[in-house]
Design a protein around this motif. Structure first.
Motif, mmCIF file in Angstrom:
data_model
loop_
_atom_site.group_PDB
_atom_site.id
_atom_site.type_symbol
_atom_site.label_atom_id
_atom_site.label_comp_id
_atom_site.label_asym_id
_atom_site.label_seq_id
_atom_site.Cartn_x
_atom_site.Cartn_y
_atom_site.Cartn_z
ATOM 1 N N UNK A 88 8.164 25.844 3.145
ATOM 2 C CA UNK A 88 7.488 25.004 4.153
ATOM 3 C C UNK A 88 6.087 25.531 4.418
ATOM 4 N N UNK A 89 5.955 26.857 4.570
ATOM 5 C CA UNK A 89 4.624 27.431 4.813
ATOM 6 C C UNK A 89 3.689 27.176 3.628
ATOM 7 N N UNK A 90 4.219 27.276 2.419
ATOM 8 C CA UNK A 90 3.384 27.015 1.248
ATOM 9 C C UNK A 90 2.904 25.562 1.218
ATOM 10 N N UNK A 91 3.807 24.662 1.550
ATOM 11 C CA UNK A 91 3.428 23.251 1.554
ATOM 12 C C UNK A 91 2.363 22.969 2.606
ATOM 13 N N UNK A 110 3.174 17.258 13.315
ATOM 14 C CA UNK A 110 4.182 16.388 12.723
ATOM 15 C C UNK A 110 4.542 16.739 11.303
ATOM 16 N N UNK A 111 3.551 17.193 10.495
ATOM 17 C CA UNK A 111 3.852 17.491 9.096
ATOM 18 C C UNK A 111 4.796 18.678 8.952
ATOM 19 N N UNK A 112 4.850 19.544 9.992
ATOM 20 C CA UNK A 112 5.772 20.682 9.904
ATOM 21 C C UNK A 112 7.223 20.207 9.919
ATOM 22 N N UNK A 113 7.565 19.329 10.859
ATOM 23 C CA UNK A 113 8.945 18.848 10.927
ATOM 24 C C UNK A 113 9.313 18.068 9.671
ATOM 25 N N UNK A 114 8.381 17.263 9.143
ATOM 26 C CA UNK A 114 8.667 16.523 7.909
ATOM 27 C C UNK A 114 8.861 17.473 6.739
ATOM 28 N N UNK A 115 8.058 18.532 6.695
ATOM 29 C CA UNK A 115 8.205 19.497 5.606
ATOM 30 C C UNK A 115 9.533 20.231 5.699
#
Length: 730
Positions: free
Chosen positions: A377-380, A327-332
């Motif tokens: 996004x990958x860094x986050x 889920x955090x991927x889509x939010x990011x």
């Protein structure tokens, strides 16, 4: 005259059958002329067939047709020539079966010796013309056209089903020759992963422009090769081609898999399976041989090129990032995109004042900018990973890209599956909701990943990702409206006085009117966020999660040994076959079935539903934009009223945006009802066998997709929330 007849039958020109001079028939009786006419047709057929098959054997593009033409000339026409010699020998030796009293040789006896050849020679001429038709302008072979080897094989198999034993015998004999030539082409591909040196354009495996790209051409596929067998053949050749190209990897891994073996020994073992085939080829027999070669190749080479750990990692990447399981991927992604778009709007406003032309040129999204967004996004996500040992995240960051679709690309409709039953996806696109221009999150398919997933399947994942990400984005944007406290509560004015923007009666009436007008908008937004949230929960939390869990359990479960003969097809190794993983071709077939069933369950195959949902998501963007704009204008107007400097222009802007907001609200109301109505129709349409996608286990490597709750489960939740066409949203 008998001498002339025999010479004419041998293919030499003779005045007996010349079209220009006809002196002899005047000396013959009508019966003898009729007999000579029959012999003349046979002699003419012999000459035509000999010339035509000689041209085919030298110039035809198909090696299979050349082999058949050579066989006709060297075998069947040679038999006819031998028949002529036998008749001549009987005449010279005065055989009583053909020579009568007083050494008289009746013409009818000579003609009778060749009665069985009339039908056969006519059929051979038809076959020769089928391989290469004659030109319409003259009697010479046409320089264009000509059948393929697969077409000739199928035609010969059909011609063998006849009531004439001689034709059946000849057709079967030519079929064996054609299929032998086809097997030689197949052996080069199955044993070494190389396209045949001669007749490549006639083989059903075609090389593409992309590196290591091969595909099937169904028009060049013989009819006795079933679709699963053809896919297995394609897979085996592609795998050998990759293993040879990555020879340094294969050389280091093969000895550990099978001590004392080599590529040559493996090819010899596989050749034994092809040599054991009997002609004419039978589909079941060919399928067993190909399956044995596939299993042997998997146990000795492919499991080292693409081990189970690599397959599980790829599946985890697809599930977590392409199917939004994390889920955090889509939010990011949504957060980074919104941040970048806001920065673009601010810079665009300044640039429009300085250089409008340059500002318009910078409206399009560049691939570099998209890659920067994905990199953030990958860094986050990496910062949230405290251990820093997430292999799936590292794999995804290396293989996933965010880019603008190339021109001419369309949504995938079918996959290169063994049965071609991939359901046709809806042409409605959802990839233009994240950014103003279409963008796709894709997975680069490199060797040896393409042993498991094809580029077309990666495109299907990209379409599913855009679909799910658009729904999640709408859910996030709608939820953000409730975080705007000023929109739901009347705060004290900046001057510190209670009662909103002021304590006057006019300010109280204005605040009350705004609150009354906003009720309709909040009701619509509440209904929309309920529908979007429940739909997202159903698609991601039920369909995707259960389908992926079911498929991963099947992948990690060792497959049973189908046949003891097949198990012996592999090289003897120290590994136990009881714990061997499923071969990559079986996994790939199961994955195609899984993806096809998932696409169907996600309702992406229904054009009406996707069209209504796409309209709802687009109108929701307009509703949210107008709502936020109205809130900002109202706050600005309140400040002006509080300062005593309210302008007519600000009030006109507020009324204009209010009107646009009301129009957007009505469109969203209509779209909400349309989406629910379409779901009801789908619930009535998808009953019985249509409830789930029909995937045959035999065509999917033995995998049976998950069959859980249908659309009725989503409708029950929506009915409980009273989001239907009988509920007044306002």
């Amino acid at each position: 005259m008998l001498h002339e007849v025999l010479l004419a039958l041998s293919g030499h020109p003779s005045p007996l059958f010349s079209q220009e001079e006809q002196p002899l028939p005047d000396l013959l009786s009508p019966s003898e002329a009729a007999l000579l006419q029959s012999i003349g047709r046979l002699a003419e057929l012999h000459r035509q067939i000999r010339q035509h098959v000689q041209w085919i054997a030298s110039h035809h593009k198909s090696i299979i047709c050349r082999a058949v033409a050579t066989t006709i000339r060297q075998t069947h026409l040679a038999r006819f020539q031998q028949k002529i010699i036998d008749v001549e020998s009987k005449i010279l030796t005065k055989d009583a079966s053909i020579v009568g009293a007083y050494d008289i040789v009746p013409l009818a006896s000579v003609v009778g010796e060749f009665d069985e050849w009339h039908r056969r020679m006519s059929w051979l001429w038809d076959i020769a013309c089928f391989m290469q038709p004659l030109s319409k302008s003259n009697s010479n072979p046409s320089t264009s056209g000509g059948c393929s080897g697969a077409t000739l094989i199928d035609h010969l198999r059909r011609e063998a089903n006849t009531g004439f034993p001689d034709i059946e015998e000849t057709a079967i004999a030519l079929s064996k020759v054609a299929e032998t030539a086809w097997l030689r082409q197949l052996a080069s591909w199955l044993l070494y992963g190389k396209l045949p040196v001669s007749g490549t354009q006639d083989f059903f495996v075609v090389a593409e422009d992309a590196a290591d790209g091969f595909r099937k051409d169904k028009q060049l596929l013989p009819g006795f090769v079933t679709a699963p067998t053809a896919s297995s053949i394609l897979f085996i050749g592609k795998s050998l081609h990759q293993a040879r190209r990555l020879s340094h990897t294969a050389a280091t891994l093969l000895p550990s898999a099978a001590p004392g073996t080599s590529e040559t020994e493996l090819a010899k073992l596989h050749l034994q399976h092809l040599s054991s085939l009997s002609l004419p080829l039978q589909p079941a027999q060919l399928s067993r041989a190909v399956s044995a070669i596939r299993l042997s190749l998997s146990q000795n080479v492919l499991q080292h090129l693409l081990p189970m750990q690599g397959t599980i990692r790829l599946l985890s990447c697809l599930r977590d990032y392409m199917l939004l399981g994390r889920g955090e991927f889509s939010l990011a992604v949504i957060g980074q995109v919104d941040t970048r778009l806001e920065a673009r709007q601010q810079s665009m406003g300044r640039l429009l004042q300085q250089d409008p032309v340059k500002a318009l040129q910078g409206l399009s999204i560049k691939d570099a900018e998209l890659q920067q967004t994905l990199g953030q996004v990958w860094k986050a996500l990496a910062q949230e990973d405290e251990a820093g040992e997430d292999d799936v995240l590292e794999f995804a960051s290396k293989h996933m890209t965010l880019s603008v679709p190339k021109k001419g690309d369309s949504r995938p409709t079918t996959s290169d599956s063994i049965n071609g039953s991939m359901p046709q996806m809806s042409p409605v696109a959802f990839n233009d909701l994240l950014f103003p221009s279409p963008t796709l999150l894709g997975l680069s398919v490199d060797s040896p990943l393409d042993l498991f997933i094809s580029a077309r399947e990666s495109e299907t994942y990209s379409s599913i990702n855009a679909y799910l990400l658009a729904i999640r984005r709408a859910q996030v944007r709608l939820s953000d409206l409730w975080r705007r406290t000023a929109a739901r509560r009347d705060h004290p004015s900046p001057s510190g006085r209670a009662g909103g923007a002021g304590t006057s009666q006019e300010s109280k009436l204005r605040t009350k009117q705004r609150s009354r007008d906003a009720r309709k908008v909040w009701a619509t937004c509440s209904a929309a966020v309920f529908l979007i949230s429940e739909t997202s929960t159903y698609l991601e939390g039920e369909v995707i999660r259960e389908s992926c869990d079911h498929f991963q359990r099947w992948v990690t479960t060792p497959g049973p040994i189908e046949d003891p003969d097949v198990s012996r097809a592999s090289m003897q190794s120290d590994r136990s076959v009881d714990v061997a993983q499923r071969d990559p071709e079986t996994l790939s077939a199961g994955h195609r079935s899984f993806l096809a069933a998932l696409t169907y369950a996600l309702l992406l195959t229904d054009v009406h539903f996707t069209r209504e949902l796409r309209s709802l998501l687009g109108n929701l963007d307009a509703l949210i934009a107008f709502f936020k704009s109205l809130l900002d204008l109202q706050q600005k107007l309140d400040l002006q009223h509080d300062a005593g400097s309210a302008s007519r222009l600000s009030e006109d802007d507020e009324r204009r945006v209010s009107v646009e907001l009301d129009r957007a609200r009505k469109k969203v109301d209509s779209d909400l009802k349309s989406v629910v109505n379409r779901l009801r129709q789908l619930d009535h349409e998808r009953i019985g066998s249509a409830r789930y996608l029909d995937v045959r286990p035999a065509d999917s490597g033995g995998f049976e997709p998950w069959k859980g709750g249908g659309v009725d489960r989503l409708l029950m939740k929506l009915d409980f929330g009273r989001v239907d066409d009988e509920f007044d949203l306002v």
